[in-house]
Write a protein that holds these residues in place. Structure first.
Motif, PDB file in Angstrom:
ATOM      1  N   LEU A   1       0.855  -1.183   0.000  1.00 35.53           N
ATOM      2  CA  LEU A   1       0.000   0.000   0.000  1.00 35.53           C
ATOM      3  C   LEU A   1       0.889   1.231   0.000  1.00 35.53           C
ATOM      4  CD1 LEU A   1      -2.880   1.150   0.180  1.00 35.53           C
ATOM      5  CD2 LEU A   1      -2.635   1.127   2.671  1.00 35.53           C
ATOM      6  N   ILE A   2       0.696   2.075  -1.008  1.00 31.50           N
ATOM      7  CA  ILE A   2       1.436   3.322  -1.127  1.00 31.50           C
ATOM      8  C   ILE A   2       0.552   4.433  -0.570  1.00 31.50           C
ATOM      9  CG2 ILE A   2       2.553   4.934  -2.708  1.00 31.50           C
ATOM     10  CD1 ILE A   2       2.804   2.519  -4.676  1.00 31.50           C
ATOM     11  N   LEU A   3       1.125   5.260   0.267  1.00 31.30           N
ATOM     12  CA  LEU A   3       0.395   6.360   0.881  1.00 31.30           C
ATOM     13  C   LEU A   3       1.000   7.689   0.470  1.00 31.30           C
ATOM     14  CD1 LEU A   3       0.327   4.983   4.548  1.00 31.30           C
ATOM     15  CD2 LEU A   3      -1.483   4.769   2.835  1.00 31.30           C
ATOM     16  N   ASP A   4       0.152   8.612   0.017  1.00 33.32           N
ATOM     17  CA  ASP A   4       0.596   9.991  -0.082  1.00 33.32           C
ATOM     18  C   ASP A   4       0.780  10.462   1.360  1.00 33.32           C
ATOM     19  OD1 ASP A   4       1.052  12.606  -1.217  1.00 33.32           O
ATOM     20  OD2 ASP A   4      -0.972  13.125  -0.592  1.00 33.32           O
ATOM     21  N   ARG A   5       1.568  11.474   1.583  1.00 35.43           N
ATOM     22  CA  ARG A   5       1.819  11.938   2.950  1.00 35.43           C
ATOM     23  C   ARG A   5       0.857  13.052   3.356  1.00 35.43           C
ATOM     24  NH1 ARG A   5       7.046  15.295   4.743  1.00 35.43           N
ATOM     25  NH2 ARG A   5       5.560  16.944   4.345  1.00 35.43           N
ATOM     26  N   ASP A   6       1.044  14.239   2.793  1.00 39.30           N
ATOM     27  CA  ASP A   6       0.262  15.405   3.204  1.00 39.30           C
ATOM     28  C   ASP A   6      -1.187  15.264   2.750  1.00 39.30           C
ATOM     29  OD1 ASP A   6       2.697  16.370   4.123  1.00 39.30           O
ATOM     30  OD2 ASP A   6       3.064  17.555   2.320  1.00 39.30           O
ATOM     31  N   GLY A   7      -2.099  15.323   3.704  1.00 40.10           N
ATOM     32  CA  GLY A   7      -3.516  15.186   3.404  1.00 40.10           C
ATOM     33  C   GLY A   7      -4.033  13.767   3.567  1.00 40.10           C
ATOM     34  N   VAL A   8      -3.133  12.802   3.733  1.00 42.21           N
ATOM     35  CA  VAL A   8      -3.525  11.404   3.954  1.00 42.21           C
ATOM     36  C   VAL A   8      -3.085  10.964   5.350  1.00 42.21           C
ATOM     37  CG1 VAL A   8      -3.216   9.005   3.207  1.00 42.21           C
ATOM     38  CG2 VAL A   8      -3.498  10.828   1.499  1.00 42.21           C
ATOM     39  N   ILE A   9      -1.798  11.125   5.654  1.00 46.35           N
ATOM     40  CA  ILE A   9      -1.262  10.757   6.968  1.00 46.35           C
ATOM     41  C   ILE A   9      -1.322  11.962   7.906  1.00 46.35           C
ATOM     42  CG2 ILE A   9       0.774   9.973   8.238  1.00 46.35           C
ATOM     43  CD1 ILE A   9       1.688   8.573   5.642  1.00 46.35           C
ATOM     44  N   ASN A  10      -0.907  13.094   7.390  1.00 44.76           N
ATOM     45  CA  ASN A  10      -0.837  14.303   8.218  1.00 44.76           C
ATOM     46  C   ASN A  10      -1.618  15.437   7.569  1.00 44.76           C
ATOM     47  OD1 ASN A  10       1.887  14.037   6.561  1.00 44.76           O
ATOM     48  ND2 ASN A  10       1.415  16.226   6.721  1.00 44.76           N
ATOM     49  N   GLU A  11      -1.909  16.434   8.377  1.00 48.08           N
ATOM     50  CA  GLU A  11      -2.607  17.619   7.887  1.00 48.08           C
ATOM     51  C   GLU A  11      -1.765  18.287   6.808  1.00 48.08           C
ATOM     52  OE1 GLU A  11      -5.647  18.465   8.790  1.00 48.08           O
ATOM     53  OE2 GLU A  11      -5.856  17.116  10.501  1.00 48.08           O
ATOM     54  N   ASP A  12      -2.440  18.779   5.787  1.00 47.17           N
ATOM     55  CA  ASP A  12      -1.765  19.501   4.716  1.00 47.17           C
ATOM     56  C   ASP A  12      -1.731  20.979   5.065  1.00 47.17           C
ATOM     57  OD1 ASP A  12      -0.518  19.975   2.316  1.00 47.17           O
ATOM     58  OD2 ASP A  12      -2.199  19.352   1.068  1.00 47.17           O
ATOM     59  N   ARG A  13      -0.787  21.689   4.495  1.00 44.30           N
ATOM     60  CA  ARG A  13      -0.674  23.138   4.695  1.00 44.30           C
ATOM     61  C   ARG A  13      -0.431  23.786   3.338  1.00 44.30           C
ATOM     62  NH1 ARG A  13       1.631  25.081   9.975  1.00 44.30           N
ATOM     63  NH2 ARG A  13       2.329  26.816   8.695  1.00 44.30           N
ATOM     64  N   PRO A  14      -1.082  24.900   3.060  1.00 39.34           N
ATOM     65  CA  PRO A  14      -0.842  25.568   1.776  1.00 39.34           C
ATOM     66  C   PRO A  14       0.577  26.144   1.665  1.00 39.34           C
ATOM     67  CG  PRO A  14      -2.296  26.886   3.158  1.00 39.34           C
ATOM     68  CD  PRO A  14      -2.091  25.576   3.857  1.00 39.34           C
ATOM     69  N   ASP A  15       1.232  26.377   2.813  1.00 40.78           N
ATOM     70  CA  ASP A  15       2.587  26.930   2.816  1.00 40.78           C
ATOM     71  C   ASP A  15       3.649  25.857   3.093  1.00 40.78           C
ATOM     72  OD1 ASP A  15       1.815  26.548   5.464  1.00 40.78           O
ATOM     73  OD2 ASP A  15       2.852  28.333   6.184  1.00 40.78           O
TER      74      ASP A  15
END
Length: 182
Positions: A4-18
């Motif tokens: 299973l491949i996971l994207d990081r930002d927005g899947v595991i952890n909160e994403d940030r626009p900056d």
């Protein structure tokens, strides 16, 4: 092997626009770490594939990215989970590389490293570029509504038949127990 491949930002952890620029800015999404722990205990091989253009843009360096990932690994280990590898694209969007999602380079590299056929790879993402990367490699895309996923779900470009889940915990329930919330 169940990969299973996971994207990081927005899947595991909160994403940030900056961008995530320090370990302090890396904040897990509720339930994501426990989901990784459950999948690990069930024998899944988990790999992260993440675009990190903040490196190519000169915002952070690889040493800082390693510190951020060390925090992620420690948090996942604390709940009994394990990430087998982190593959990242350090390039800015205008570099034209083969590894930046939506290009399939990271997915193909992961499949080669772990000796699996790309068609046997699942990838969880929160954006159309994540889905495009795994689809163009021949694998199977799973969309989560966390991060940018709710917006991606509404896009006319969402590949037909893409399963959509509330979050990584719901993906784990589906993969482990066949539970699918509608």
């Amino acid at each position: 092997m169940k990969l299973l491949i996971l994207d990081r930002d927005g899947v595991i952890n909160e994403d940030r626009p900056d961008f995530i620029k320090s370990p302090e800015e890396w904040l897990p999404i509720a339930g994501s770490l426990n989901a990784i722990g459950e999948l690990t205990r069930a024998g899944w091989t988990l790999v992260v594939a993440t675009n990190q253009s903040c490196i190519g843009r000169g915002i952070i360096d690889v040493a800082m990215l390693n510190r951020i990932h060390a925090k992620m690994h420690k948090a996942i280990h604390h709940v009994g989970g394990h990430i087998d590898a982190v593959f990242f694209c350090p390039h800015a969007p205008d570099m034209g590389c083969a590894c930046r999602k939506p290009a399939p380079g990271l997915v193909l590299d992961i499949a080669k490293r772990f000796r699996v056929e790309p068609k046997d790879c699942y990838m969880v993402g929160d954006s159309l570029r994540d889905l495009a990367a795994v689809n163009s490699a021949g694998g199977r895309a799973l969309l989560v509504r966390t991060g940018n996923g709710a917006k991606a779900e509404l896009s006319a470009d969402l590949p037909a038949g893409t399963p959509v889940f509330d979050d990584l915990a719901a993906v784990a329930d589906y993969l482990l127990y066949g539970i699918r919330e509608e």
